[in-house]
Design a protein around this motif. Structure first.
Motif, PDB file in Angstrom:
ATOM      1  N   ALA A 261       0.743  -1.423   0.038  1.00 34.28           N
ATOM      2  CA  ALA A 261      -0.092   0.043  -0.064  1.00 34.28           C
ATOM      3  C   ALA A 261       0.829   1.118   0.071  1.00 34.28           C
ATOM      4  O   ALA A 261       0.642   2.171  -0.776  1.00 34.28           O
ATOM      5  CB  ALA A 261      -0.818   0.114   1.144  1.00 34.28           C
ATOM      6  N   THR A 262       1.987   1.131   0.886  1.00 33.58           N
ATOM      7  CA  THR A 262       2.711   2.465   0.790  1.00 33.58           C
ATOM      8  C   THR A 262       3.400   2.586  -0.365  1.00 33.58           C
ATOM      9  O   THR A 262       3.444   3.773  -0.894  1.00 33.58           O
ATOM     10  CB  THR A 262       3.942   2.199   2.056  1.00 33.58           C
ATOM     11  OG1 THR A 262       2.969   1.929   3.274  1.00 33.58           O
ATOM     12  CG2 THR A 262       4.799   3.383   2.203  1.00 33.58           C
ATOM     13  N   ALA A 263       3.836   1.657  -0.997  1.00 30.88           N
ATOM     14  CA  ALA A 263       4.430   1.524  -2.534  1.00 30.88           C
ATOM     15  C   ALA A 263       3.372   2.258  -3.542  1.00 30.88           C
ATOM     16  O   ALA A 263       4.026   3.439  -4.223  1.00 30.88           O
ATOM     17  CB  ALA A 263       5.135   0.239  -2.877  1.00 30.88           C
ATOM     18  N   ALA A 264       2.358   1.584  -3.351  1.00 34.25           N
ATOM     19  CA  ALA A 264       1.550   2.221  -4.513  1.00 34.25           C
ATOM     20  C   ALA A 264       0.841   3.681  -4.211  1.00 34.25           C
ATOM     21  O   ALA A 264       1.104   4.368  -5.306  1.00 34.25           O
ATOM     22  CB  ALA A 264      -0.044   1.421  -4.206  1.00 34.25           C
ATOM     23  N   ILE A 265       0.927   4.098  -2.979  1.00 33.59           N
ATOM     24  CA  ILE A 265       0.693   5.651  -2.590  1.00 33.59           C
ATOM     25  C   ILE A 265       1.963   6.379  -3.281  1.00 33.59           C
ATOM     26  O   ILE A 265       1.672   7.411  -3.875  1.00 33.59           O
ATOM     27  CB  ILE A 265       0.445   5.828  -1.266  1.00 33.59           C
ATOM     28  CG1 ILE A 265      -1.011   5.186  -0.852  1.00 33.59           C
ATOM     29  CG2 ILE A 265       0.218   7.173  -0.968  1.00 33.59           C
ATOM     30  CD1 ILE A 265      -1.246   5.009   0.705  1.00 33.59           C
ATOM     31  N   VAL A 266       3.090   6.175  -2.907  1.00 33.62           N
ATOM     32  CA  VAL A 266       4.241   6.893  -2.970  1.00 33.62           C
ATOM     33  C   VAL A 266       4.588   6.804  -4.564  1.00 33.62           C
ATOM     34  O   VAL A 266       4.566   8.043  -5.251  1.00 33.62           O
ATOM     35  CB  VAL A 266       5.344   6.440  -2.199  1.00 33.62           C
ATOM     36  CG1 VAL A 266       6.598   7.069  -2.878  1.00 33.62           C
ATOM     37  CG2 VAL A 266       5.308   6.427  -0.690  1.00 33.62           C
ATOM     38  N   LEU A 267       4.561   5.700  -5.387  1.00 40.32           N
ATOM     39  CA  LEU A 267       4.772   5.610  -6.799  1.00 40.32           C
ATOM     40  C   LEU A 267       3.677   6.593  -7.341  1.00 40.32           C
ATOM     41  O   LEU A 267       4.194   7.084  -8.494  1.00 40.32           O
ATOM     42  CB  LEU A 267       4.735   4.005  -7.142  1.00 40.32           C
ATOM     43  CG  LEU A 267       5.758   3.370  -6.607  1.00 40.32           C
ATOM     44  CD1 LEU A 267       5.895   1.901  -7.012  1.00 40.32           C
ATOM     45  CD2 LEU A 267       7.194   3.854  -7.203  1.00 40.32           C
TER      46      LEU A 267
ATOM     47  N   VAL B 126       4.662  10.050  -7.133  1.00 40.34           N
ATOM     48  CA  VAL B 126       5.570  10.356  -8.089  1.00 40.34           C
ATOM     49  C   VAL B 126       5.264  10.454  -9.679  1.00 40.34           C
ATOM     50  O   VAL B 126       5.724  11.493 -10.381  1.00 40.34           O
ATOM     51  CB  VAL B 126       6.734   9.189  -7.796  1.00 40.34           C
ATOM     52  CG1 VAL B 126       7.929   9.437  -8.670  1.00 40.34           C
ATOM     53  CG2 VAL B 126       7.258   9.380  -6.350  1.00 40.34           C
ATOM     54  N   PHE B 127       4.678   9.491 -10.097  1.00 40.59           N
ATOM     55  CA  PHE B 127       4.388   9.345 -11.541  1.00 40.59           C
ATOM     56  C   PHE B 127       3.088  10.125 -11.821  1.00 40.59           C
ATOM     57  O   PHE B 127       2.964  10.741 -12.980  1.00 40.59           O
ATOM     58  CB  PHE B 127       4.016   7.983 -12.027  1.00 40.59           C
ATOM     59  CG  PHE B 127       5.301   7.032 -11.929  1.00 40.59           C
ATOM     60  CD1 PHE B 127       6.280   7.258 -13.020  1.00 40.59           C
ATOM     61  CD2 PHE B 127       5.532   6.171 -11.106  1.00 40.59           C
ATOM     62  CE1 PHE B 127       7.412   6.597 -12.994  1.00 40.59           C
ATOM     63  CE2 PHE B 127       6.597   5.418 -11.158  1.00 40.59           C
ATOM     64  CZ  PHE B 127       7.707   5.541 -12.016  1.00 40.59           C
ATOM     65  N   ASN B 128       1.956  10.174 -10.963  1.00 40.47           N
ATOM     66  CA  ASN B 128       0.822  10.847 -11.564  1.00 40.47           C
ATOM     67  C   ASN B 128       0.382  12.066 -10.730  1.00 40.47           C
ATOM     68  O   ASN B 128      -0.369  12.950 -10.963  1.00 40.47           O
ATOM     69  CB  ASN B 128      -0.360   9.971 -11.156  1.00 40.47           C
ATOM     70  CG  ASN B 128      -0.444   8.680 -12.386  1.00 40.47           C
ATOM     71  OD1 ASN B 128       0.249   8.887 -13.431  1.00 40.47           O
ATOM     72  ND2 ASN B 128      -0.808   7.461 -11.742  1.00 40.47           N
ATOM     73  N   GLY B 129       1.083  12.106  -9.405  1.00 37.75           N
ATOM     74  CA  GLY B 129       0.664  13.310  -8.656  1.00 37.75           C
ATOM     75  C   GLY B 129      -0.739  13.194  -7.877  1.00 37.75           C
ATOM     76  O   GLY B 129      -1.254  11.972  -8.069  1.00 37.75           O
ATOM     77  N   LEU B 130      -1.119  14.155  -7.276  1.00 34.52           N
ATOM     78  CA  LEU B 130      -2.464  13.861  -6.681  1.00 34.52           C
ATOM     79  C   LEU B 130      -3.648  13.721  -7.629  1.00 34.52           C
ATOM     80  O   LEU B 130      -3.646  14.211  -8.707  1.00 34.52           O
ATOM     81  CB  LEU B 130      -2.983  15.051  -5.768  1.00 34.52           C
ATOM     82  CG  LEU B 130      -2.417  15.164  -4.399  1.00 34.52           C
ATOM     83  CD1 LEU B 130      -2.688  16.663  -3.760  1.00 34.52           C
ATOM     84  CD2 LEU B 130      -2.788  14.081  -3.392  1.00 34.52           C
ATOM     85  N   ALA B 131      -4.818  12.838  -7.674  1.00 34.57           N
ATOM     86  CA  ALA B 131      -5.667  12.655  -8.594  1.00 34.57           C
ATOM     87  C   ALA B 131      -6.596  13.971  -8.663  1.00 34.57           C
ATOM     88  O   ALA B 131      -6.343  14.920  -7.746  1.00 34.57           O
ATOM     89  CB  ALA B 131      -6.614  11.733  -7.953  1.00 34.57           C
ATOM     90  N   LYS B 132      -7.304  13.892  -9.783  1.00 38.95           N
ATOM     91  CA  LYS B 132      -7.713  15.354 -10.362  1.00 38.95           C
ATOM     92  C   LYS B 132      -8.953  15.666  -9.405  1.00 38.95           C
ATOM     93  O   LYS B 132      -9.680  14.344  -8.821  1.00 38.95           O
ATOM     94  CB  LYS B 132      -8.337  15.150 -11.661  1.00 38.95           C
ATOM     95  CG  LYS B 132      -7.227  15.199 -12.699  1.00 38.95           C
ATOM     96  CD  LYS B 132      -7.691  15.056 -13.961  1.00 38.95           C
ATOM     97  CE  LYS B 132      -6.509  15.140 -15.199  1.00 38.95           C
ATOM     98  NZ  LYS B 132      -7.153  14.977 -16.485  1.00 38.95           N
ATOM     99  N   ASP B 133      -9.171  16.742  -8.705  1.00 34.86           N
ATOM    100  CA  ASP B 133     -10.445  16.986  -7.774  1.00 34.86           C
ATOM    101  C   ASP B 133     -11.549  17.590  -8.729  1.00 34.86           C
ATOM    102  O   ASP B 133     -11.827  18.608  -8.625  1.00 34.86           O
ATOM    103  CB  ASP B 133      -9.887  18.112  -6.916  1.00 34.86           C
ATOM    104  CG  ASP B 133     -10.845  18.324  -5.708  1.00 34.86           C
ATOM    105  OD1 ASP B 133     -12.023  17.616  -5.613  1.00 34.86           O
ATOM    106  OD2 ASP B 133     -10.876  19.219  -5.164  1.00 34.86           O
ATOM    107  N   ASP B 134     -12.119  16.638  -9.565  1.00 32.85           N
ATOM    108  CA  ASP B 134     -13.058  17.202 -10.262  1.00 32.85           C
ATOM    109  C   ASP B 134     -14.497  16.721  -9.618  1.00 32.85           C
ATOM    110  O   ASP B 134     -14.781  15.677  -9.484  1.00 32.85           O
ATOM    111  CB  ASP B 134     -13.075  15.959 -11.714  1.00 32.85           C
ATOM    112  CG  ASP B 134     -14.249  16.466 -12.426  1.00 32.85           C
ATOM    113  OD1 ASP B 134     -15.124  17.417 -12.267  1.00 32.85           O
ATOM    114  OD2 ASP B 134     -14.279  15.895 -13.564  1.00 32.85           O
ATOM    115  N   ALA B 135     -15.009  17.774  -9.143  1.00 31.27           N
ATOM    116  CA  ALA B 135     -16.617  17.811  -8.510  1.00 31.27           C
ATOM    117  C   ALA B 135     -17.606  16.966  -9.278  1.00 31.27           C
ATOM    118  O   ALA B 135     -18.519  16.433  -8.638  1.00 31.27           O
ATOM    119  CB  ALA B 135     -16.826  18.860  -7.981  1.00 31.27           C
ATOM    120  N   HIS B 136     -17.243  17.149 -10.670  1.00 40.70           N
ATOM    121  CA  HIS B 136     -18.644  16.588 -11.426  1.00 40.70           C
ATOM    122  C   HIS B 136     -18.273  15.266 -12.169  1.00 40.70           C
ATOM    123  O   HIS B 136     -18.965  14.932 -13.156  1.00 40.70           O
ATOM    124  CB  HIS B 136     -19.165  17.563 -12.196  1.00 40.70           C
ATOM    125  CG  HIS B 136     -19.544  18.888 -11.465  1.00 40.70           C
ATOM    126  ND1 HIS B 136     -20.696  18.761 -10.710  1.00 40.70           N
ATOM    127  CD2 HIS B 136     -18.970  20.166 -11.264  1.00 40.70           C
ATOM    128  CE1 HIS B 136     -20.797  20.025 -10.126  1.00 40.70           C
ATOM    129  NE2 HIS B 136     -19.702  20.738 -10.544  1.00 40.70           N
TER     130      HIS B 136
END
Length: 499
Positions: A436-442, A445-455
């Motif tokens: 889980a830690t590797a998935a979150i960190v990687l 690194v590769f994608n950044g925070l997910a898009k905050d698209d309200a719709h």
């Protein structure tokens, strides 16, 4: 997403929403008990697996099962009934999360097993529950930012890792239980294989409700066959009391150690994704508007129940997705049905003889059922990853490298037991934690925070919105299954993102 807050009666006045409708007592009892049947095996199997791994005595195992059921009932009532701004007030059943099984075993074995291990686990559980409760009161922006750490590529990887790491636990039970004199005896595998075959047949040819309780029926039939052949011992049932009350800190004062607490905080981050998914899924099914405040109230109930679980000798709690599937299947939308189910669970939690019967399930039978459940958890993760564009090399790397990290503790255990500090090993000697830690960190690194698209999910077709709510009907450990759906729907209320 449905925006229905109430129905209009024929005279134009507002009438009670189906979620808030109090059904006649006979119906409440019947539908509530049905929820208990769909939930029971998934509820009791966690304390059985953890208790066996920590080498607890039969009496201690019975107590764990009772404490779990008792706290499940209280937690479900808090979630469905609601107390102030705590509880989603939706038909959501609360149960011990499977996400915590492997980490709790790692913590317990690192603490030497037995009741001493339970004290370390409970200290971490209480702290993580309080932290989750506090997190759910954060301002919306901060709440949103944390949930954006969990797009489908992360949740799918974590759920897959969870299943893969737990499958060996089921297989060890299928072999007779690690450390048992008959470990590896073909007779144990015969019980496991027979139980597994029976469950698979029910899931293949049984009707929906029969399929939903196939794990429970598999345990009953497998144990019955073992009893007829002299391999299931129920001597402890006669020794158990008819009535027993769960008391706070039964095993002693909890121990609060830094590394187990960090590990349990990671577990609660994952369960927040699960509960978010289940909240949106059940809201969509019952036609009740779910916004960020509803999700926050659901997570506050998770946190309160988890902290209470640590006090009452139980474990971390999460909304169970198999019961979300049951709500859609039966179309019984009243949250008071879940309140009734909670009352049934509290009653069962006060009956040590019932828990003693459950504790007598032979290892082989338990292993056959557990292996099916854990395999389905892994499949749920794979289904989530199917929504991710794995042709993108960065997403493929996130999944592949995270799986590799998750397999490290099982593949090279000597690295953690011989060459690492004991406290650090208790944190890192877990495939779920590392994966889980590797998935979150990687992903960061590769994608950044997910898009905050309200719709982003507002216009999703109804079939997509409901897809994972159906999945749990055939398997009991399915609480992770609803997480992907929730991650998608969470965009709609600005609480998480599907990336």
């Amino acid at each position: 997403m449905a925006r229905v807050a109430a129905r209009l009666s024929t005279d134009g006045e507002r009438s009670t929403h189906p979620v808030d409708e109090v059904l006649p007592l006979p119906k409440l009892a019947l539908y509530g008990f049905q929820h208990v049947l769909a939930f029971y095996a998934g509820a009791v199997i966690v304390p059985i697996i953890v208790g066996n791994a920590l080498k607890l005595s039969p009496e201690q195992l019975v107590y764990l099962i009772n404490a779990d059921l008792f706290t499940c009932g209280i937690a479900s009532i808090i979630q469905a009934w609601g107390i102030g701004r705590i509880g989603a007030r939706l038909p959501l059943i609360q149960g011990v999360t499977f996400t915590a099984v492997s980490p709790m075993i790692a913590i317990g074995l690192g603490a030497g097993g037995g009741t001493a291990a339970l004290l370390v686990i409970y200290g971490a559980v209480i702290t993580a529950g309080i932290a989750t409760f506090a997190f759910a009161w954060l301002p919306a922006k901060a709440f949103r930012t944390v949930m954006r750490l969990f797009p489908p590529v992360v949740t799918g990887t974590v759920i897959t890792v969870l299943g893969i790491v737990l499958i060996p636990v089921g297989l060890n039970d299928a072999a007779g239980g690690l450390g048992s004199p008959d470990f590896g005896d073909p007779k144990n595998f015969a019980y496991a294989g027979g139980t597994m075959l029976f469950i698979l047949i029910l899931m293949k040819i049984g009707k929906q409700f029969l399929s939903s309780i196939s794990i429970l029926l598999g345990l009953v039939v497998g144990t019955g066959v073992a009893f007829l052949l002299g391999d299931a011992k129920f001597g402890d049932v006669s020794k158990s009391d008819w009535v027993g009350v769960t008391t706070p800190f039964h095993f002693g004062v909890p121990k609060f150690e830094w590394f187990p607490i960090v590990l349990m905080l990671i577990v609660m981050l994952i369960t927040m994704v699960e509960t978010t998914g289940d909240t949106y899924a059940v809201g969509d099914i019952v036609g009740k508007d779910v916004d960020s405040e509803t999700v926050a109230r659901a997570l506050r109930a998770d946190g309160a129940a988890t902290a209470l679980g640590g006090v009452l000798n139980s474990f971390p709690y999460v909304a169970f997705a198999e019961n979300v599937g049951l709500v859609r299947m039966t179309k019984v939308k009243s949250r008071f049905v879940v309140v009734a189910a909670g009352v049934f669970m509290i009653i069962l939690g006060l009956l040590p003889k019932a828990a003693a019967i459950v504790a007598a399930v032979p290892h082989g039978v338990l292993g056959g059922a557990a292996t099916v459940m854990f395999a389905m958890v892994a499949l749920a993760g794979i289904q989530t990853l199917a929504k991710v564009d794995l042709k993108e090399e960065k997403n493929a790397l996130i999944v592949g490298v995270s799986l590799a990290f998750a397999l490290l503790p099982a593949t090279v255990p000597v690295f953690f037991t011989k060459y690492m500090d004991a406290d650090l090993a208790s944190l890192l000697n877990s495939g779920v934690t590392l994966g889980a830690t590797a998935a979150i960190v990687l992903n960061l690194v590769f994608n950044g925070l997910a898009k905050d698209d309200a719709h982003g999910a507002a216009d999703a077709p109804e079939g997509e919105a409901h897809g994972t709510a159906d999945a749990p009907k055939a398997e009991l450990p399915a609480q992770p299954v609803a997480a992907p759906a929730g991650a998608e729907k969470a965009d709609d209320a600005e609480t998480s993102s599907a990336g």
